[in-house]
Design a protein around this motif. Structure first.
Motif, mmCIF file in Angstrom:
data_model
loop_
_atom_site.group_PDB
_atom_site.id
_atom_site.type_symbol
_atom_site.label_atom_id
_atom_site.label_comp_id
_atom_site.label_asym_id
_atom_site.label_seq_id
_atom_site.Cartn_x
_atom_site.Cartn_y
_atom_site.Cartn_z
ATOM 1 N N GLY A 82 0.887 -0.929 0.137
ATOM 2 C CA GLY A 82 -0.019 -0.417 0.076
ATOM 3 C C GLY A 82 0.822 1.057 -0.179
ATOM 4 N N LEU A 83 1.899 1.088 0.461
ATOM 5 C CA LEU A 83 2.536 2.209 0.646
ATOM 6 C C LEU A 83 3.933 2.793 -0.071
ATOM 7 C CD1 LEU A 83 3.759 1.705 4.531
ATOM 8 C CD2 LEU A 83 2.333 3.946 3.564
ATOM 9 N N LEU A 84 3.898 1.470 -1.286
ATOM 10 C CA LEU A 84 4.883 1.439 -2.599
ATOM 11 C C LEU A 84 3.949 2.290 -3.287
ATOM 12 C CD1 LEU A 84 6.954 0.805 -4.243
ATOM 13 C CD2 LEU A 84 6.128 -1.231 -4.644
ATOM 14 N N ALA A 85 2.553 1.558 -3.478
ATOM 15 C CA ALA A 85 1.498 1.714 -4.183
ATOM 16 C C ALA A 85 1.041 3.631 -4.046
ATOM 17 C CB ALA A 85 -0.276 1.253 -4.029
ATOM 18 N N VAL A 86 1.504 3.890 -3.152
ATOM 19 C CA VAL A 86 1.104 5.498 -2.481
ATOM 20 C C VAL A 86 2.140 6.341 -3.377
ATOM 21 C CG1 VAL A 86 1.302 7.691 -0.482
ATOM 22 C CG2 VAL A 86 -0.540 5.605 -1.026
ATOM 23 N N ALA A 87 3.566 5.678 -2.879
ATOM 24 C CA ALA A 87 4.494 6.605 -4.039
ATOM 25 C C ALA A 87 4.404 6.470 -5.295
ATOM 26 C CB ALA A 87 6.092 5.833 -3.261
ATOM 27 N N GLY B 104 1.669 6.261 -6.691
ATOM 28 C CA GLY B 104 0.536 7.133 -7.605
ATOM 29 C C GLY B 104 0.544 8.494 -7.406
ATOM 30 N N MET B 105 1.506 8.618 -5.935
ATOM 31 C CA MET B 105 2.095 10.247 -6.173
ATOM 32 C C MET B 105 3.289 10.311 -7.573
ATOM 33 S SD MET B 105 3.565 10.644 -2.437
ATOM 34 C CE MET B 105 4.264 12.098 -2.525
ATOM 35 N N MET B 106 4.503 9.116 -7.820
ATOM 36 C CA MET B 106 4.598 10.152 -9.338
ATOM 37 C C MET B 106 3.580 9.770 -11.003
ATOM 38 S SD MET B 106 7.943 11.001 -9.970
ATOM 39 C CE MET B 106 8.652 10.734 -11.515
ATOM 40 N N LEU B 107 3.386 9.003 -10.447
ATOM 41 C CA LEU B 107 1.591 8.716 -11.566
ATOM 42 C C LEU B 107 0.943 10.253 -11.637
ATOM 43 C CD1 LEU B 107 0.510 5.681 -11.596
ATOM 44 C CD2 LEU B 107 2.056 6.430 -13.490
ATOM 45 N N SER B 108 1.120 10.943 -11.018
ATOM 46 C CA SER B 108 0.533 12.318 -10.822
ATOM 47 C C SER B 108 0.840 13.507 -10.879
ATOM 48 C CB SER B 108 -0.431 12.128 -9.382
ATOM 49 O OG SER B 108 -1.059 13.488 -9.059
ATOM 50 N N PHE B 109 2.313 13.519 -10.991
ATOM 51 C CA PHE B 109 3.102 14.491 -11.614
ATOM 52 C C PHE B 109 3.048 13.804 -12.438
ATOM 53 C CE2 PHE B 109 7.177 15.394 -12.665
ATOM 54 C CZ PHE B 109 7.866 16.646 -12.683
ATOM 55 N N CYS B 110 3.227 13.022 -13.299
ATOM 56 C CA CYS B 110 4.228 12.791 -14.685
ATOM 57 C C CYS B 110 2.682 13.323 -15.602
ATOM 58 C CB CYS B 110 4.136 11.181 -14.935
ATOM 59 S SG CYS B 110 5.331 10.963 -14.310
ATOM 60 N N GLY B 111 1.025 12.810 -15.204
ATOM 61 C CA GLY B 111 1.056 13.074 -15.448
ATOM 62 C C GLY B 111 0.146 14.513 -16.059
ATOM 63 N N ARG B 112 0.492 15.831 -14.719
ATOM 64 C CA ARG B 112 -0.084 17.300 -14.804
ATOM 65 C C ARG B 112 1.598 17.894 -15.477
ATOM 66 N NH1 ARG B 112 1.616 18.747 -9.304
ATOM 67 N NH2 ARG B 112 1.388 16.400 -8.898
ATOM 68 N N TYR B 113 1.926 16.530 -15.302
ATOM 69 C CA TYR B 113 3.920 17.187 -16.202
ATOM 70 C C TYR B 113 4.026 17.576 -17.464
ATOM 71 C CZ TYR B 113 8.710 18.046 -17.377
ATOM 72 O OH TYR B 113 10.281 18.006 -18.285
ATOM 73 N N ALA B 114 2.929 16.530 -18.342
ATOM 74 C CA ALA B 114 2.650 16.501 -19.544
ATOM 75 C C ALA B 114 2.012 17.161 -20.531
ATOM 76 C CB ALA B 114 2.109 14.551 -19.798
ATOM 77 N N ALA C 202 -3.339 -9.987 -5.748
ATOM 78 C CA ALA C 202 -3.801 -9.119 -6.754
ATOM 79 C C ALA C 202 -3.628 -8.126 -6.318
ATOM 80 C CB ALA C 202 -5.114 -9.705 -5.651
ATOM 81 N N GLY C 203 -2.709 -8.205 -4.809
ATOM 82 C CA GLY C 203 -2.162 -6.840 -4.847
ATOM 83 C C GLY C 203 -1.186 -6.064 -5.488
ATOM 84 N N ALA C 204 -0.744 -7.284 -5.334
ATOM 85 C CA ALA C 204 0.954 -7.304 -6.451
ATOM 86 C C ALA C 204 1.243 -7.168 -7.957
ATOM 87 C CB ALA C 204 1.899 -8.558 -6.396
ATOM 88 N N ALA C 205 -0.033 -7.666 -8.341
ATOM 89 C CA ALA C 205 -0.386 -7.575 -9.576
ATOM 90 C C ALA C 205 -1.072 -6.130 -10.026
ATOM 91 C CB ALA C 205 -1.765 -8.372 -10.210
ATOM 92 N N ALA C 206 -1.742 -5.275 -9.007
ATOM 93 C CA ALA C 206 -2.059 -4.564 -9.298
ATOM 94 C C ALA C 206 -0.869 -3.139 -9.341
ATOM 95 C CB ALA C 206 -3.363 -3.274 -8.105
ATOM 96 N N GLN D 191 0.370 -0.744 -11.842
ATOM 97 C CA GLN D 191 1.019 0.644 -12.028
ATOM 98 C C GLN D 191 2.370 1.181 -12.329
ATOM 99 O OE1 GLN D 191 0.752 1.428 -7.255
ATOM 100 N NE2 GLN D 191 -0.131 2.856 -7.569
ATOM 101 N N LEU D 192 3.616 0.435 -12.374
ATOM 102 C CA LEU D 192 5.072 0.207 -12.563
ATOM 103 C C LEU D 192 4.547 0.183 -14.482
ATOM 104 C CD1 LEU D 192 7.221 -2.028 -10.428
ATOM 105 C CD2 LEU D 192 6.833 -0.264 -10.709
ATOM 106 N N ALA D 193 3.460 -0.522 -15.138
ATOM 107 C CA ALA D 193 3.829 -0.422 -16.317
ATOM 108 C C ALA D 193 3.419 1.441 -17.085
ATOM 109 C CB ALA D 193 2.861 -0.900 -16.779
ATOM 110 N N TRP D 194 2.225 1.653 -15.895
ATOM 111 C CA TRP D 194 1.812 3.117 -16.643
ATOM 112 C C TRP D 194 2.633 4.769 -16.412
ATOM 113 C CZ3 TRP D 194 -1.867 4.673 -19.549
ATOM 114 C CH2 TRP D 194 -3.389 3.580 -19.541
ATOM 115 N N LEU D 195 3.943 4.495 -15.113
ATOM 116 C CA LEU D 195 4.946 5.037 -14.532
ATOM 117 C C LEU D 195 5.159 4.687 -16.183
ATOM 118 C CD1 LEU D 195 5.819 7.494 -12.570
ATOM 119 C CD2 LEU D 195 6.541 5.457 -11.284
ATOM 120 N N ALA D 196 5.915 3.845 -16.046
ATOM 121 C CA ALA D 196 7.019 3.860 -16.910
ATOM 122 C C ALA D 196 6.738 4.164 -18.229
ATOM 123 C CB ALA D 196 7.073 2.074 -17.482
ATOM 124 N N LEU D 197 5.434 3.841 -19.368
ATOM 125 C CA LEU D 197 5.214 5.420 -20.213
ATOM 126 C C LEU D 197 4.993 6.264 -20.078
ATOM 127 C CD1 LEU D 197 3.312 4.927 -22.857
ATOM 128 C CD2 LEU D 197 1.620 4.317 -21.501
#
Length: 268
Positions: free
Chosen positions: A149-154, A156-166, A233-237, A241-247
Motif C-alpha cells: 500500500g505504501l509503495l502504491a502511494v509513492a 501514485g504520487m509519481m503517476l500524478s506528477f507525470c500526468g500534470r507534467y505532461a 492481486a495486490g502485487a499485480a495492481a 502502476q509500474l507499467a503506467w509509470l514507465a509509459l
C-alpha cells in the motif's frame, strides 16, 4: 549518496521545506478534507445501507476506508492540472531550467514529491485518524499489505506528477495551457475515483477508466491500504502502476526533448 543523485535529494528537501512554510494552507486543507469526508461518508453509507449492507463488494467498513483514505491522500496525490513548470514556460523562466546541468523532468519531480510527502503527515494522516476514530475504517490485514500500500502511494504520487507534467509541458507549443489543465482536472478526478469508487462504475465506464492511468494513481493505493485487494492481486495492481509509470515517464521525457527544440524565448 552518489554525486549524480545529490542535487535531486536537495531539491526534494527544498520541496519539503517550501510546503512546510504554508502551514495555514495545510490547516485549511485538513479542515476541508474532514468536512467533505463526513459529507461523503454520510452519502455513501446511506447508499450502502440502502443496498442491504453490501454494494458491489463494499460494506460500511470498506466504504469508510475508501472515504477517509481518499480524503487523506488528496494532499499528496494531486488531482488538479496545475504544475509549476507551466508557469515557468509561460514567463520564459524555463530557459533557465534547460540551462542547468540537471534533468528538467527529474528536478520538478523531486520538488513535487517532496511537497507531497510533507503534505501527507500534517494533512493526510490526521484525516485518516479522525475517520478511524469516528466511523471506523477497514485497513490492510498484514505487513505485506501495508508495504504494498505504501509503495502504491509513492507510485501514485509519481503517476500524478507525470500526468500534470505532461499537460503543462505542452505549453512549450501552446504557451497557455489553462484550458487543458481544467479539462485534465475534470477527467482525472472522475476517472480516478475521487467521488465514488471506480468499482461502482457501470461496466462500460469501468473499462474506460482502467484504459487510463487514473485508477492506478488513486484507487490502487486505497484498495491496498484498505485491504480490498492483497496478496498476488495486490502485487499485480502494483505491477500495473509500474507499467503506467514507465509509459508516462517515457512520454514526459519525449515531450521535454521535443519541446526543448521547439522553444523560443523572447525578451530580456
Amino acid at each position: 549518496m552518489s554525486a549524480a543523485l545529490t542535487p535531486y535529494w536537495l531539491i526534494f528537501r527544498a520541496g519539503v521545506r517550501r510546503q512546510s512554510t504554508y502551514w495555514l494552507a495545510t490547516i485549511g486543507g485538513l479542515v476541508a478534507n474532514l468536512t467533505f469526508g463526513f459529507l461523503k461518508a454520510a452519502i455513501l453509507f446511506a447508499t450502502v445501507e440502502a443496498a442491504g449492507g453490501n454494494l458491489q463488494g463494499y460494506d460500511l467498513a470498506t466504504m469508510s476506508g475508501y472515504v477517509w483514505l481518499s480524503q487523506g491522500l488528496l494532499g499528496c496525490i494531486n488531482a488538479h492540472g496545475q504544475s509549476e513548470i507551466g508557469d515557468r514556460i509561460k514567463n520564459g523562466d524555463i530557459a533557465i531550467d534547460f540551462a542547468r546541468p540537471t534533468s528538467v523532468f527529474a528536478s520538478f519531480a523531486a520538488s513535487d514529491l517532496g511537497g507531497g510527502a510533507y503534505s501527507f503527515l500534517p494533512r493526510g494522516l490526521p484525516a485518516i485518524i479522525v475517520g478511524a476514530l469516528t466511523t471506523g475504517i477497514a485497513l490492510a490485514h498484514d505487513v505485506s499489505g501495508w508495504a504494498l500500500g505504501l509503495l502504491a502511494v509513492a507510485l501514485g504520487m509519481m503517476l500524478s506528477f507525470c500526468g500534470r507534467y505532461a499537460v503543462n509541458i505542452l505549453g512549450l507549443w501552446l504557451v497557455e495551457t489553462r484550458g487543458l489543465q481544467v479539462f485534465y482536472m475534470v477527467v482525472s478526478t472522475f476517472l480516478m475515483g475521487l467521488f465514488i469508487p471506480v468499482g461502482l462504475f457501470p461496466a462500460w465506464l469501468k473499462t474506460v477508466a482502467h484504459a487510463t492511468p487514473f485508477p492506478a494513481m488513486f484507487m490502487t493505493p486505497i484498495d491496498l491500504l484498505s485491504g480490498r485487494i492483497d496478496g498476488w492481486a495486490g502485487a499485480a495492481a502494483v505491477g500495473v502502476q509500474l507499467a503506467w509509470l514507465a509509459l508516462l515517464v517515457t512520454v514526459c521525457l519525449l515531450l521535454t526533448r521535443l519541446g526543448r527544440r521547439y522553444l523560443e524565448v523572447q525578451g530580456g
